[in-house]
Write a protein that holds these residues in place. Structure first.
Motif, PDB file in Angstrom:
ATOM      1  N   MET A   1      72.662  -0.558 -17.257  1.00 13.90           N
ATOM      2  CA  MET A   1      71.739  -0.987 -18.281  1.00 13.90           C
ATOM      3  C   MET A   1      71.500   0.181 -19.229  1.00 13.90           C
ATOM      4  O   MET A   1      71.378   1.320 -18.800  1.00 13.90           O
ATOM      5  CB  MET A   1      70.429  -1.432 -17.640  1.00 13.90           C
ATOM      6  N   ARG A   2      71.448  -0.121 -20.501  1.00  9.65           N
ATOM      7  CA  ARG A   2      71.229   0.905 -21.510  1.00  9.65           C
ATOM      8  C   ARG A   2      69.815   0.819 -22.078  1.00  9.65           C
ATOM      9  O   ARG A   2      69.215  -0.272 -22.085  1.00  9.65           O
ATOM     10  CB  ARG A   2      72.244   0.747 -22.637  1.00  9.65           C
ATOM     11  N   GLU A   5      67.654  -2.398 -23.782  1.00  6.63           N
ATOM     12  CA  GLU A   5      67.993  -3.707 -23.244  1.00  6.63           C
ATOM     13  C   GLU A   5      66.861  -4.323 -22.413  1.00  6.63           C
ATOM     14  O   GLU A   5      67.008  -5.429 -21.898  1.00  6.63           O
ATOM     15  CB  GLU A   5      69.277  -3.624 -22.403  1.00  6.63           C
ATOM     16  N   GLU A   6      65.749  -3.627 -22.304  1.00  6.69           N
ATOM     17  CA  GLU A   6      64.642  -4.093 -21.469  1.00  6.69           C
ATOM     18  C   GLU A   6      64.117  -5.459 -21.895  1.00  6.69           C
ATOM     19  O   GLU A   6      63.852  -6.316 -21.046  1.00  6.69           O
ATOM     20  CB  GLU A   6      63.488  -3.065 -21.477  1.00  6.69           C
ATOM     21  N   VAL A   8      65.663  -7.881 -23.518  1.00 10.03           N
ATOM     22  CA  VAL A   8      66.663  -8.913 -23.212  1.00 10.03           C
ATOM     23  C   VAL A   8      66.624  -9.243 -21.717  1.00 10.03           C
ATOM     24  O   VAL A   8      66.706 -10.407 -21.321  1.00 10.03           O
ATOM     25  CB  VAL A   8      68.073  -8.457 -23.651  1.00 10.03           C
ATOM     26  N   VAL A   9      66.476  -8.213 -20.878  1.00  8.65           N
ATOM     27  CA  VAL A   9      66.392  -8.414 -19.429  1.00  8.65           C
ATOM     28  C   VAL A   9      65.130  -9.197 -19.078  1.00  8.65           C
ATOM     29  O   VAL A   9      65.171 -10.107 -18.248  1.00  8.65           O
ATOM     30  CB  VAL A   9      66.464  -7.066 -18.679  1.00  8.65           C
ATOM     31  N   VAL A  40      73.321  -4.559 -15.660  1.00 10.02           N
ATOM     32  CA  VAL A  40      73.434  -5.792 -16.431  1.00 10.02           C
ATOM     33  C   VAL A  40      74.892  -6.232 -16.445  1.00 10.02           C
ATOM     34  O   VAL A  40      75.804  -5.422 -16.304  1.00 10.02           O
ATOM     35  CB  VAL A  40      72.915  -5.635 -17.880  1.00 10.02           C
ATOM     36  N   PRO A  42      77.379  -8.049 -18.961  1.00  6.15           N
ATOM     37  CA  PRO A  42      77.571  -8.592 -20.306  1.00  6.15           C
ATOM     38  C   PRO A  42      78.684  -9.637 -20.327  1.00  6.15           C
ATOM     39  O   PRO A  42      79.597  -9.609 -19.503  1.00  6.15           O
ATOM     40  CB  PRO A  42      77.972  -7.353 -21.119  1.00  6.15           C
ATOM     41  N   ASP A  45      78.745 -10.664 -26.541  1.00  4.70           N
ATOM     42  CA  ASP A  45      77.613  -9.877 -27.050  1.00  4.70           C
ATOM     43  C   ASP A  45      76.296 -10.243 -26.369  1.00  4.70           C
ATOM     44  O   ASP A  45      75.225  -9.928 -26.851  1.00  4.70           O
ATOM     45  CB  ASP A  45      77.492 -10.046 -28.565  1.00  4.70           C
ATOM     46  N   ARG A  46      76.389 -10.877 -25.211  1.00  6.09           N
ATOM     47  CA  ARG A  46      75.221 -11.393 -24.503  1.00  6.09           C
ATOM     48  C   ARG A  46      75.118 -10.779 -23.113  1.00  6.09           C
ATOM     49  O   ARG A  46      76.125 -10.534 -22.459  1.00  6.09           O
ATOM     50  CB  ARG A  46      75.422 -12.905 -24.399  1.00  6.09           C
ATOM     51  N   ILE A  47      73.900 -10.523 -22.655  1.00  7.27           N
ATOM     52  CA  ILE A  47      73.671 -10.103 -21.275  1.00  7.27           C
ATOM     53  C   ILE A  47      73.390 -11.370 -20.473  1.00  7.27           C
ATOM     54  O   ILE A  47      72.428 -12.083 -20.747  1.00  7.27           O
ATOM     55  CB  ILE A  47      72.508  -9.108 -21.165  1.00  7.27           C
ATOM     56  N   TYR A  50      71.797  -9.704 -14.253  1.00  4.91           N
ATOM     57  CA  TYR A  50      70.982  -8.505 -14.050  1.00  4.91           C
ATOM     58  C   TYR A  50      70.641  -8.372 -12.577  1.00  4.91           C
ATOM     59  O   TYR A  50      70.466  -9.367 -11.877  1.00  4.91           O
ATOM     60  CB  TYR A  50      69.674  -8.626 -14.839  1.00  4.91           C
TER      61      TYR A  50
END
Length: 152
Positions: A1-2, A5-6, A8-9, A40, A42, A45-47, A50
């Motif tokens: 996880m970068r 991205e929180e 989105v998670v 995560v 991917p 372009d979507r996560i 998780y």
């Protein structure tokens, strides 16, 4: 996880679980410094997937897998199982014990073993507790979950 991205998670967890309890747990694990790692999955372009690993208070060095989520529209396509299989293989190769509380059939297909958790003492139902990691033995340990799990 970068970093970044929180949010989105959080949205993924809320959608997958139909509420905010799991995303609040993740936020608390982060704030209390109990998080051991976050992964995560991917797709384009979507996560879409998780999982979180947090540090047990005891046994020292063991990790707790929770929560695990896959986007609702992509569940039952094998994404979660592949994600968790990679984790169980990493646990075996690195000598890291990882415990999960969940659906036995799903986690066993992904490499966790319920029979290895039979000698563990847990505040949660042992019949839904599974273990991944080195060897084949069933260690005798008492699980003390991260403080963020208190009251769940």
């Amino acid at each position: 996880m970068r970093p970044g991205e929180e949010e989105v998670v959080t949205d993924l967890l809320d959608a997958a679980f139909g509420g905010t309890e799991e995303s609040r747990l993740v936020t608390t694990l982060r704030k209390k410094g109990e998080m051991g790692g976050e992964m995560v999955l991917p797709l384009g372009d979507r996560i879409i997937g998780y999982y979180a690993l947090s540090h047990f208070r005891a046994p020292q060095g063991w990790l707790c897998l929770a929560p695990v989520a896959v986007a609702p529209d992509l569940q039952r396509h094998g994404h979660g199982r592949r994600m968790i299989r990679q984790l169980t293989e990493w646990a075996r190769l690195s000598g890291q014990y990882v415990v999960v509380l969940g659906q036995v059939e799903f986690y066993e297909k992904a490499g966790f073993r319920q029979d290895r958790a039979t000698r563990l003492t847990s505040p949660y139902p042992i019949e839904h507790t599974l273990l991944a990691g080195p060897g084949n033995a069933a260690p005798k340990e008492t699980l003390r979950y991260p403080k963020s799990f208190d009251g769940l």
